[in-house]
Structures are given as C-alpha cells and as structure tokens.
Write a protein that holds these residues in place. Sequence first.
Motif, short mmCIF file in Angstrom:
data_model
loop_
_atom_site.label_atom_id
_atom_site.label_comp_id
_atom_site.label_asym_id
_atom_site.label_seq_id
_atom_site.Cartn_x
_atom_site.Cartn_y
_atom_site.Cartn_z
N LEU A 148 12.31 11.57 -32.95
CA LEU A 148 10.85 11.45 -32.99
C LEU A 148 10.34 11.50 -34.41
N SER A 149 9.33 10.69 -34.69
CA SER A 149 8.73 10.67 -36.03
C SER A 149 8.11 12.02 -36.39
N LEU A 150 7.83 12.85 -35.38
CA LEU A 150 7.29 14.19 -35.65
C LEU A 150 8.34 15.10 -36.28
N ARG A 151 9.61 14.68 -36.30
CA ARG A 151 10.69 15.48 -36.88
C ARG A 151 11.28 14.74 -38.09
N PRO A 152 10.52 14.64 -39.20
CA PRO A 152 10.96 13.85 -40.36
C PRO A 152 12.24 14.37 -41.01
N GLU A 153 12.64 15.59 -40.69
CA GLU A 153 13.87 16.13 -41.26
C GLU A 153 15.12 15.57 -40.58
N LEU A 154 14.98 14.95 -39.42
CA LEU A 154 16.16 14.49 -38.66
C LEU A 154 16.81 13.21 -39.19
N PRO A 155 16.06 12.15 -39.53
CA PRO A 155 16.76 10.95 -40.02
C PRO A 155 17.71 11.20 -41.19
N PRO A 156 17.34 11.99 -42.20
CA PRO A 156 18.31 12.23 -43.28
C PRO A 156 19.59 12.93 -42.80
N ILE A 157 19.47 13.79 -41.83
CA ILE A 157 20.65 14.48 -41.29
C ILE A 157 21.57 13.46 -40.64
N TYR A 158 21.01 12.59 -39.79
CA TYR A 158 21.84 11.60 -39.10
C TYR A 158 22.37 10.54 -40.05
N ARG A 159 21.62 10.23 -41.13
CA ARG A 159 22.14 9.28 -42.14
C ARG A 159 23.45 9.81 -42.74
N ARG A 160 23.54 11.12 -42.91
CA ARG A 160 24.78 11.70 -43.45
C ARG A 160 25.96 11.48 -42.51
N PHE A 161 25.70 11.27 -41.22
CA PHE A 161 26.75 10.98 -40.25
C PHE A 161 26.99 9.48 -40.10
N GLY A 162 26.29 8.67 -40.91
CA GLY A 162 26.52 7.23 -40.88
C GLY A 162 25.54 6.43 -40.04
N TYR A 163 24.52 7.05 -39.52
CA TYR A 163 23.51 6.34 -38.72
C TYR A 163 22.49 5.68 -39.64
N VAL A 164 21.99 4.52 -39.21
CA VAL A 164 20.93 3.82 -39.95
C VAL A 164 19.78 3.51 -39.00
N GLU A 165 18.58 3.50 -39.55
CA GLU A 165 17.41 3.15 -38.74
C GLU A 165 17.53 1.69 -38.34
N SER A 166 17.38 1.43 -37.05
CA SER A 166 17.52 0.06 -36.56
C SER A 166 16.28 -0.42 -35.81
N GLY A 167 15.27 0.42 -35.72
CA GLY A 167 14.05 0.00 -35.05
C GLY A 167 13.18 1.17 -34.67
N THR A 168 12.10 0.85 -34.01
CA THR A 168 11.18 1.87 -33.50
C THR A 168 10.83 1.52 -32.06
N GLU A 169 10.40 2.53 -31.34
CA GLU A 169 9.95 2.35 -29.96
C GLU A 169 8.72 3.21 -29.75
#
Length: 66
Positions: A22-43
Amino acid sequence: MVEAAEDHLRRQGCEAVDIVVLSLRPELPPIYRRFGYVESGTEEFHSSRPLKPGVECHCIVMSKQL
C-alpha cells in the motif's frame, strides 16, 4: 521469510511472483527492492473501511522473476 516463500513458490513451479504493497506504507518498496522486486504497476485500493478524510491510498504492484 521472503526467501522461504520464494523457495516454496519455485518448488511449486512458479516462475515469477507479484506482491502488492500500500502507498500508505512508503517504507515497504525499498525493503522489497533489496530482495529484487521492482515496481511494475499500480492498482486501485478497495478499503473495507472508510479512510480518514484527506487520506489517499493505492496499491503498488511489485514483481520478481524467480
């Protein structure tokens, strides 16, 4: 835990995985990027409860090839 989940998915024959944060948790994308995840869209986010007035939220889809 993330690596264990990915290992399980690989054993099940999955070649890729999508997660939603969720966009309300801005700290999460950087954590998952470290595991190799990339943003691929929004819903659109469909809340089961009303959000506070003025608060906006959307889902960020993050993907990874396994």
